[in-house]
Design a protein around this motif. Structure first.
Motif, mmCIF file in Angstrom:
data_model
loop_
_atom_site.group_PDB
_atom_site.id
_atom_site.type_symbol
_atom_site.label_atom_id
_atom_site.label_comp_id
_atom_site.label_asym_id
_atom_site.label_seq_id
_atom_site.Cartn_x
_atom_site.Cartn_y
_atom_site.Cartn_z
ATOM 1 N N PHE A 1 0.815 -1.212 0.000
ATOM 2 C CA PHE A 1 0.000 0.000 0.000
ATOM 3 C C PHE A 1 0.848 1.261 0.000
ATOM 4 O O PHE A 1 0.326 2.369 -0.140
ATOM 5 N N LYS A 2 2.173 1.127 0.112
ATOM 6 C CA LYS A 2 3.044 2.294 0.019
ATOM 7 C C LYS A 2 2.967 2.944 -1.370
ATOM 8 O O LYS A 2 3.315 4.105 -1.543
ATOM 9 N N GLU A 3 2.508 2.184 -2.344
ATOM 10 C CA GLU A 3 2.339 2.746 -3.690
ATOM 11 C C GLU A 3 1.273 3.845 -3.706
ATOM 12 O O GLU A 3 1.343 4.778 -4.506
ATOM 13 N N LEU A 4 0.292 3.734 -2.815
ATOM 14 C CA LEU A 4 -0.744 4.766 -2.718
ATOM 15 C C LEU A 4 -0.140 6.092 -2.281
ATOM 16 O O LEU A 4 -0.485 7.158 -2.799
ATOM 17 N N GLU A 5 0.768 6.028 -1.309
ATOM 18 C CA GLU A 5 1.370 7.263 -0.813
ATOM 19 C C GLU A 5 2.358 7.835 -1.828
ATOM 20 O O GLU A 5 2.441 9.055 -2.001
ATOM 21 N N ALA A 6 3.099 6.978 -2.511
ATOM 22 C CA ALA A 6 4.070 7.464 -3.490
ATOM 23 C C ALA A 6 3.371 8.220 -4.617
ATOM 24 O O ALA A 6 3.805 9.304 -5.028
ATOM 25 N N ALA A 7 2.270 7.674 -5.111
ATOM 26 C CA ALA A 7 1.529 8.340 -6.185
ATOM 27 C C ALA A 7 1.023 9.709 -5.740
ATOM 28 O O ALA A 7 1.095 10.691 -6.496
ATOM 29 N N THR A 8 0.537 9.793 -4.514
ATOM 30 C CA THR A 8 -0.021 11.052 -4.035
ATOM 31 C C THR A 8 1.068 12.072 -3.755
ATOM 32 O O THR A 8 0.909 13.264 -4.055
ATOM 33 N N VAL A 9 2.185 11.641 -3.189
ATOM 34 C CA VAL A 9 3.310 12.560 -2.970
ATOM 35 C C VAL A 9 3.781 13.144 -4.293
ATOM 36 O O VAL A 9 4.020 14.351 -4.420
ATOM 37 N N LEU A 10 3.899 12.308 -5.325
ATOM 38 C CA LEU A 10 4.337 12.804 -6.631
ATOM 39 C C LEU A 10 3.286 13.706 -7.266
ATOM 40 O O LEU A 10 3.609 14.580 -8.070
ATOM 41 N N GLY A 11 2.017 13.486 -6.933
ATOM 42 C CA GLY A 11 0.970 14.364 -7.424
ATOM 43 C C GLY A 11 0.915 15.700 -6.707
ATOM 44 O O GLY A 11 0.320 16.656 -7.194
ATOM 45 N N ARG A 12 1.556 15.781 -5.533
ATOM 46 C CA ARG A 12 1.499 16.998 -4.706
ATOM 47 C C ARG A 12 2.649 17.964 -4.975
ATOM 48 O O ARG A 12 2.461 19.175 -4.968
ATOM 49 N N GLY B 1 8.114 11.698 5.143
ATOM 50 C CA GLY B 1 7.526 10.598 5.901
ATOM 51 C C GLY B 1 6.119 10.911 6.382
ATOM 52 O O GLY B 1 5.305 11.491 5.655
ATOM 53 N N THR B 2 5.858 10.580 7.637
ATOM 54 C CA THR B 2 4.518 10.754 8.204
ATOM 55 C C THR B 2 4.075 12.212 8.189
ATOM 56 O O THR B 2 2.875 12.496 8.149
ATOM 57 N N LYS B 3 5.013 13.154 8.218
ATOM 58 C CA LYS B 3 4.654 14.582 8.227
ATOM 59 C C LYS B 3 4.045 15.037 6.911
ATOM 60 O O LYS B 3 3.410 16.091 6.852
ATOM 61 N N ASN B 4 4.234 14.277 5.856
ATOM 62 C CA ASN B 4 3.765 14.671 4.526
ATOM 63 C C ASN B 4 2.277 14.350 4.382
ATOM 64 O O ASN B 4 1.878 13.187 4.426
ATOM 65 N N VAL B 5 1.450 15.381 4.200
ATOM 66 C CA VAL B 5 0.003 15.146 4.063
ATOM 67 C C VAL B 5 -0.305 14.350 2.803
ATOM 68 O O VAL B 5 -1.328 13.649 2.740
ATOM 69 N N GLY B 6 0.566 14.427 1.800
ATOM 70 C CA GLY B 6 0.377 13.614 0.604
ATOM 71 C C GLY B 6 0.491 12.137 0.921
ATOM 72 O O GLY B 6 -0.311 11.319 0.471
ATOM 73 N N ARG B 7 1.489 11.807 1.727
ATOM 74 C CA ARG B 7 1.669 10.406 2.114
ATOM 75 C C ARG B 7 0.449 9.919 2.894
ATOM 76 O O ARG B 7 -0.122 8.873 2.588
ATOM 77 N N ARG B 8 0.032 10.658 3.903
ATOM 78 C CA ARG B 8 -1.068 10.185 4.738
ATOM 79 C C ARG B 8 -2.388 10.145 3.970
ATOM 80 O O ARG B 8 -3.150 9.181 4.099
ATOM 81 N N ASP B 9 -2.678 11.147 3.177
ATOM 82 C CA ASP B 9 -3.961 11.141 2.462
ATOM 83 C C ASP B 9 -3.983 10.101 1.350
ATOM 84 O O ASP B 9 -5.053 9.582 0.999
ATOM 85 N N GLY B 10 -2.819 9.767 0.804
ATOM 86 C CA GLY B 10 -2.757 8.650 -0.139
ATOM 87 C C GLY B 10 -3.108 7.345 0.548
ATOM 88 O O GLY B 10 -3.879 6.533 0.031
ATOM 89 N N LEU B 11 -2.548 7.142 1.744
ATOM 90 C CA LEU B 11 -2.862 5.929 2.512
ATOM 91 C C LEU B 11 -4.314 5.931 2.979
ATOM 92 O O LEU B 11 -4.918 4.871 3.165
ATOM 93 N N ALA B 12 -4.879 7.113 3.183
ATOM 94 C CA ALA B 12 -6.273 7.214 3.626
ATOM 95 C C ALA B 12 -7.245 6.652 2.607
ATOM 96 O O ALA B 12 -8.380 6.298 2.951
ATOM 97 N N THR B 13 -6.818 6.536 1.349
ATOM 98 C CA THR B 13 -7.723 6.002 0.325
ATOM 99 C C THR B 13 -8.060 4.532 0.577
ATOM 100 O O THR B 13 -9.014 4.019 0.003
ATOM 101 N N VAL B 14 -7.288 3.866 1.445
ATOM 102 C CA VAL B 14 -7.674 2.504 1.865
ATOM 103 C C VAL B 14 -9.071 2.534 2.478
ATOM 104 O O VAL B 14 -9.939 1.714 2.140
ATOM 105 N N LEU B 15 -9.311 3.486 3.380
ATOM 106 C CA LEU B 15 -10.627 3.584 4.010
ATOM 107 C C LEU B 15 -11.673 4.095 3.021
ATOM 108 O O LEU B 15 -12.821 3.641 3.041
ATOM 109 N N LEU B 16 -11.291 5.003 2.137
ATOM 110 C CA LEU B 16 -12.253 5.518 1.154
ATOM 111 C C LEU B 16 -12.734 4.384 0.241
ATOM 112 O O LEU B 16 -13.932 4.268 -0.035
ATOM 113 N N ALA B 17 -11.805 3.544 -0.199
ATOM 114 C CA ALA B 17 -12.192 2.407 -1.044
ATOM 115 C C ALA B 17 -13.084 1.444 -0.273
ATOM 116 O O ALA B 17 -14.045 0.881 -0.821
#
Length: 461
Positions: free
Chosen positions: A114-125, A209-225
């Protein structure tokens, strides 16, 4: 790409300490005001939960992602209701959020985590002129950023403990834009120290890392899905943690989902978090109040972390006491932290493969073993709606279906290097030269060289 240098209009950043709101430049990792430490959180203009059905991957949820662009070809979490595994656990309603590679279930995260979710969002940010990104990882995050940065030609330096190199295998070869630095005789905390020092050098940008809102909100899509599949929030959310970024992200997403009209009284999911039995700093802090990261004994902690069944869960400095951190979200959700030993985790991995039909990673085995024990001890009611985050899986299947390539380190450095400014500066210069040879410029040229050479669709805002 005309949106790259403007502030995205669909969200703001809010400091959890002072409450100040400000636009996002794509790089902010903390509040500039002088006060106690706390995480930034995102506040979105659109308070409705509106998945974009035209998008297939993680950007299906771009209305609730802090991004200025979307990347094509991303994956997302596959959610299904379990029957056989649920019955074996004694649960009437178990939902599995599977993050990895499982074609029959529509799971298409090509690095198996699931780290791929955060990587995509960080790169989008991040903005195009951000410089070369510096990412620190114990394995899964490294693979995710190596894959996506190689695929989308974004310059990145990935710092890992040397022991993590065998797990750093991806479908897309790295090339000169993906530079791996391996720290010898190191654990995750040592890699973080070197990554932090390197990210302060000119032309480099910390991922955060955890301080990056892109990382956390990317991981948050687990709950959204999961909510999209389930129709409502679960009663319990189960995940193995190292830093706990995924657990923080899910709790933040639950708060966001509960703000929807008609859902204000919906209970927050109770977090059930899991760690290795031999090294469980978060569990120790939650159960006893003792913070092992403050009480010394570094050599003992290092030795315990080296024995861990799931080494990616061994963050020695978790974001626990800061505002918005793990202690706060565990308290708000009436959560619990449990442990599982290697034998229990291995048995859980075998059970998942037998009952659900795909291999899972050691961290997911730790989570499933902890869930099994919690049910046996009566800490979860048999009729509770439970969401189990399988944070990684399908790698054995992936290796059968696709050719995976390793990433040889550009440099091997001793773990003491982070404390030697001259050595860090020399390391930065060598990495800049290697990246510059590929882009025609130095590391400071940053993301423009990569993103500008390929088509990106601006995020709809």
């Amino acid at each position: 790409m005309h949106h790259a240098e403007c502030h995205p209009a669909h969200y703001r950043l809010r400091c959890t300490v002072c409450g100040q709101r400000r636009p996002d430049d794509g790089l902010a990792l903390g509040c500039p005001e002088p006060h106690a430490p706390g995480l930034l959180r995102t506040e979105y203009q659109d308070t409705a939960f509106t998945p974009d059905t035209a998008q297939q991957g993680v950007f299906r949820y771009h209305h609730w992602l802090p991004v200025r662009r979307t990347l094509p070809g991303t994956g997302r979490t596959a959610v299904h209701r379990s029957e056989r595994l649920a019955a074996s656990l004694g649960l009437r309603e178990l939902w599995i959020a599977f993050n990895g590679y499982w074609p029959e279930r529509g799971a298409d995260l090509t690095t198996g985590s699931f780290k791929e979710l955060e990587a995509a969002t960080v790169l989008g940010r991040i903005p195009e002129d951000a410089g070369t990104l510096v990412v620190t990882s114990a394995g899964n995050t490294a693979a995710a950023f190596a894959e996506l940065c190689a695929r989308h030609r974004v310059p990145v330096v990935i710092v890992v403990p040397a022991s993590a190199l065998p797990r750093l295998r991806t479908r897309t070869p790295g090339g000169e834009l993906v530079q791996v630095v391996a720290v010898e005789g190191a654990d995750y905390a040592d890699a973080i120290a070197l990554g932090d020092a390197l990210a302060q050098q000119p032309g480099f940008t910390p991922e955060g890392g955890t301080k990056n809102v892109g990382r956390r909100d990317g991981l948050a899509t687990v709950l959204l899905a999961a909510v999209e599949a389930m129709g409502s929030l679960p009663d319990h959310y189960v995940q193995a943690i190292g830093s706990g970024a995924g657990a923080l992200a899910v709790h933040e997403a639950a708060l966001r989902l509960r703000c929807r009209p008609g859902h204000e009284s919906e209970p927050l999911p109770r977090l059930l978090l899991a760690q290795n039995a031999c090294y469980a700093p978060v569990q120790q802090a939650w159960q006893t109040g003792e913070r092992p990261w403050l009480t010394g004994g570094e050599q003992d902690q290092r030795a315990a972390a080296e024995r861990a069944f799931a080494p990616e869960l061994t963050n020695r400095r978790p974001p626990y006491d800061l505002r918005g951190g793990l202690h706060e979200v565990l308290t708000e959700s009436a959560g619990q932290v449990r442990t599982a030993d290697a034998a229990a985790a291995r048995a859980a991995m075998d059970a998942f493969h037998d009952l659900e039909g795909v291999d899972i990673e050691p961290a997911a085995g730790v989570a499933l073993a902890a869930l099994r024990d919690a049910v046996r001890e009566g800490r979860l009611a048999p009729d509770a709606r439970v969401l189990l985050n399988i944070t990684g899986g399908g790698r054995a299947r992936l290796a059968l279906d696709h050719r995976l390539v390793g990433h040889e380190p550009a440099l091997l450095v001793p773990r003491e290097a982070a404390q030697r400014p001259g050595e860090v500066g020399e390391l930065a210069a060598r990495l800049s030269a290697r990246i510059g040879a590929s882009t025609g410029a130095g590391a400071g040229a940053g993301l423009g060289a990569g993103f500008g050479s390929r088509e990106l669709r601006p995020a709809v805002v």
